[in-house]
Design a protein around this motif. Sequence first.
Motif, short mmCIF file in Angstrom:
data_model
loop_
_atom_site.label_atom_id
_atom_site.label_comp_id
_atom_site.label_asym_id
_atom_site.label_seq_id
_atom_site.Cartn_x
_atom_site.Cartn_y
_atom_site.Cartn_z
N SER A 54 43.62 -3.21 59.54
CA SER A 54 43.12 -1.84 59.50
C SER A 54 42.34 -1.50 60.77
O SER A 54 42.13 -2.34 61.66
N TRP A 55 41.86 -0.28 60.83
CA TRP A 55 41.31 0.31 62.05
C TRP A 55 40.17 -0.50 62.67
O TRP A 55 40.06 -0.60 63.90
N TRP A 56 39.32 -1.10 61.86
CA TRP A 56 38.11 -1.70 62.43
C TRP A 56 38.37 -3.06 63.09
O TRP A 56 37.48 -3.60 63.75
N HIS A 57 39.59 -3.57 62.95
CA HIS A 57 39.98 -4.80 63.64
C HIS A 57 40.49 -4.54 65.06
O HIS A 57 40.81 -5.49 65.77
N GLN A 58 40.57 -3.29 65.44
CA GLN A 58 41.28 -2.95 66.68
C GLN A 58 40.62 -3.52 67.93
O GLN A 58 41.32 -3.78 68.93
N LEU A 59 39.31 -3.72 67.94
CA LEU A 59 38.66 -4.21 69.15
C LEU A 59 39.24 -5.55 69.59
O LEU A 59 39.34 -5.83 70.79
N ASP A 60 39.63 -6.36 68.62
CA ASP A 60 40.27 -7.64 68.95
C ASP A 60 41.79 -7.50 69.03
O ASP A 60 42.43 -8.07 69.92
N GLU A 61 42.37 -6.74 68.12
CA GLU A 61 43.83 -6.67 68.04
C GLU A 61 44.44 -5.88 69.19
O GLU A 61 45.54 -6.20 69.66
N PHE A 62 43.75 -4.85 69.67
CA PHE A 62 44.27 -4.12 70.83
C PHE A 62 44.22 -4.99 72.08
O PHE A 62 45.07 -4.88 72.96
N GLU A 63 43.21 -5.86 72.15
CA GLU A 63 43.15 -6.80 73.27
C GLU A 63 44.35 -7.73 73.24
O GLU A 63 45.04 -7.93 74.24
N SER A 64 44.62 -8.34 72.10
CA SER A 64 45.65 -9.37 72.01
C SER A 64 47.07 -8.79 72.04
O SER A 64 48.03 -9.51 72.28
N PHE A 65 47.18 -7.48 71.82
CA PHE A 65 48.53 -6.89 71.83
C PHE A 65 49.14 -6.92 73.23
O PHE A 65 50.35 -7.00 73.39
N ASN A 66 48.30 -6.79 74.23
CA ASN A 66 48.71 -6.90 75.65
C ASN A 66 49.39 -5.66 76.23
O ASN A 66 49.37 -5.45 77.44
N GLY A 67 50.04 -4.85 75.41
CA GLY A 67 50.74 -3.67 75.91
C GLY A 67 49.98 -2.39 75.63
O GLY A 67 48.88 -2.39 75.08
N PRO A 68 50.56 -1.23 75.99
CA PRO A 68 49.93 0.06 75.76
C PRO A 68 49.70 0.33 74.27
O PRO A 68 50.49 -0.08 73.41
N VAL A 69 48.61 1.05 73.99
CA VAL A 69 48.25 1.42 72.62
C VAL A 69 48.15 2.94 72.57
O VAL A 69 47.47 3.55 73.40
N LEU A 70 48.80 3.55 71.59
CA LEU A 70 48.79 5.01 71.43
C LEU A 70 48.05 5.38 70.16
O LEU A 70 48.44 4.97 69.07
N LEU A 71 46.98 6.16 70.29
CA LEU A 71 46.22 6.67 69.15
C LEU A 71 46.64 8.11 68.90
O LEU A 71 46.42 8.98 69.74
N THR A 72 47.25 8.36 67.74
CA THR A 72 47.75 9.69 67.42
C THR A 72 46.76 10.51 66.59
O THR A 72 46.87 11.73 66.54
N THR A 73 45.88 9.84 65.88
CA THR A 73 44.82 10.49 65.09
C THR A 73 43.67 9.50 65.03
O THR A 73 43.71 8.46 65.67
N ASN A 74 42.65 9.83 64.23
CA ASN A 74 41.64 8.81 64.00
C ASN A 74 42.33 7.62 63.31
O ASN A 74 43.40 7.81 62.70
N CYS A 75 41.87 6.38 63.41
CA CYS A 75 40.49 6.03 63.74
C CYS A 75 40.46 5.25 65.06
O CYS A 75 41.09 4.21 65.16
N LEU A 76 39.70 5.75 66.02
CA LEU A 76 39.53 5.10 67.31
C LEU A 76 38.09 4.64 67.43
O LEU A 76 37.16 5.44 67.33
N VAL A 77 37.91 3.34 67.62
CA VAL A 77 36.58 2.75 67.72
C VAL A 77 36.16 2.69 69.19
O VAL A 77 36.97 2.32 70.04
N PRO A 78 34.92 3.05 69.50
CA PRO A 78 34.46 2.93 70.89
C PRO A 78 34.63 1.50 71.41
O PRO A 78 34.38 0.54 70.69
N LEU A 79 35.08 1.40 72.63
CA LEU A 79 35.34 0.08 73.21
C LEU A 79 34.04 -0.66 73.50
O LEU A 79 33.00 -0.04 73.76
#
Length: 553
Positions: free
Chosen positions: A291-316
Motif C-alpha cells: 500500500s501507499w505508505w510503503h512507497q518510500l522504500d518500494e519506489f527506491e527499489s523499483f529502479n524505474g520511473p514512477v507515475l502518480l495519477t492521484t493520491n497517495c504521494l508521500v513526501p520524500l
Amino acid sequence: MFCFQCQETAKNTGCTIKGVCGKPEETANLQDMLLFVLRGMAVYGDGLRQLGQPDHSHDEFVLKGLFATITNANWADSRFVAMIEDGLKRRDGLRAAFLAAFKAKNGQDFNDALPDEATWTGAAADFAAKAGTVGVQRTANEDVRSLREMLIIGLKGIAAYAEHAAVLGYRRDEIGDFMYEAMASVTKELPVDEMIALVLKAGQTSVTTMALLDEANTSTYGHPEITEVNIGVRGNPGILISGHDLKDMEELLRQTEGTGVDVYTHGEMLPANYYPAFKKYPHFVGNYGGSWWHQLDEFESFNGPVLLTTNCLVPLRKSSTYLDRLYTTGVVGYDGSKYIADRPAGGAKDFSALITQAKGCKPPTELEKGAIVGGFAHNQVLALADKVVEAVKSGAIKRFVVMAGCDGRHNSRQYFTDVAANLPQDTVILTAGCAKFRYNKLQLGDIGGIPRVLDAGQCNDSYSLAVIALKLKEVFGLDDINKLPLSFDIAWYEQKAVAVLLALLYLGFKGMRLGPTLPGFLSPGVAKVLVENFDIKPIGTVEEDIAAMMAGR
C-alpha cells in the motif's frame, strides 16, 4: 494551520504546526484559501440553480479543486496559487451571471448580505494573511464546525470519484448541483437538523457518484474478473503506476506496447489487473509492493520511473534518490517531480518521457514471488450467487465481514491483520481499497472454492460491496439489510473513506466498527448522534470484536 481531515491527525484533534502527513503550514493554508474560493463560487452557483439557471461549466474545476486538497495528493504550492487565482476569476464570472439572472427574474437588483467568500478580492501576496481567517477554526461552535467539516470532507471524497468518472466522459449534473448546495450551506447559519440532513444527502450523492464511476469503469474496460495477479518481477526495465486513474493506465499501456518496457501497478492501482481491457497487454506484468505508505522504500527499489495519477504521494526523505524518476499528473503535484500535462481535447497524455527514461533504468529489484487473487466486484460475485447462497444456507459460510477502507502507517492498524488472521474458518472477508494490503497475502484458504478474501477493487469499489449486500438481502427475502449475516470492521484514513462511510449510512447499514480511531473531526455531540442513530462503534480488541461480530453485534 489547523487540519483534522485524516486519521493520522495529531492527538486525534488536529495538526497545528505541520501535518503528520508531512503537509507544511504554507501548503495547508493555501488549501484553506482554495476551499474559501470554492465556497464563494458555490454561493453564486447555488443561487443560479435556485433561479432555474444552473451553470455546469465550472463543475470539473470544482471537482479538481476539492480533490487537490485530499490528504497526500498535491504538495506543490504554485499549483494551489494558480487554482486560487483561477477560482477567483470563475467566482466573479458566476457573480455577474447570478446578479443578471436575479434582476431579470425579480425586476430589481440583488441586495442581500453576502458572505466573505463571495466578495473578497486579493492577489497572491494576500493569500497567506487571508488564510489565517478562513480555515476550519473560523467556526467557533464545535458541533457546527464538526457538521460543516464532515460535509466538506465527504465532498472531497465524492469529488475524487466524480473526477475519475468525468475523465471517462461520465457526468451527472446533480452531482455538481449538490457540490454547490453543500459548499454554499457552510457559509450560512443553519439549524442543526438541516446540517445533518445535508450530511446524509452527501451520502446519497456519494452512492450516485460511485455508481456512476462503476458504470464508467465497467463500460469502458469491462467488468472485473477473478484474476491471479503476479507479485514478482521480470528482467525488463519497468514503469510503476500508482493511484486510481484507469484512463492514465490505459494510455500508459498503449504507449509502452512494443517498447521493451514493462508496466507494474502499485497500491490502489492494483485492481487495474482485474479489468479485461488491460489483460491483452503482455508487458503488463502485475503488482509491485504494497500500500501507499510503503512507497518510500518500494519506489527506491523499483529502479524505474514512477507515475502518480492521484493520491497517495508521500513526501520524500532527504535521503530519497527517486525524485528524478518521479512523475505526477492530474491533481497530483510535488515540487521537483516531472509533471505530465492534461490530455488535449480528443487526445492522450504524453508519457514518452517516462518511456525514454525507463529504457535506461535497471529492472525492478524483486521484493517477493507468487500471486494474489482479486476481481470480486459485484458482477463477478453475483455470477457466483447460487454458490454463495448455498454455502450460507448449508452453514459453510456463517458470516461475511466487510473490512474495506484504507491502510496507514500506525502500528494500531495491525489490528486489522490480526482480525483477518483470527476470524473463524467459516467467515468470508469482503474488501475494497488499500486496507486489503493488511491481509491479502495471508494464506486464509477458501470455503468450497470461494476464497475467504474477496477483493472488489479500489476504495470506490466499496459500491460493489453494497450492491452485493443488497442483492443478498433480496435473495434471502429480508426486510432489513441489517438482518444479513454481515458485519463491518472498517479502516479509514482519508476523505474518500468518509464519502464511502456516508454512503453506507445513507443505504441504512448500522452497527459499523470504525478504526483505528473515530475521526477527529467528530465533536462529542456529533459522535453521539452517529452512535444513537447508526450504532457506529470504535474498534476494540481483536478477540472482543471477533466474538461480537460472530454473535451479530
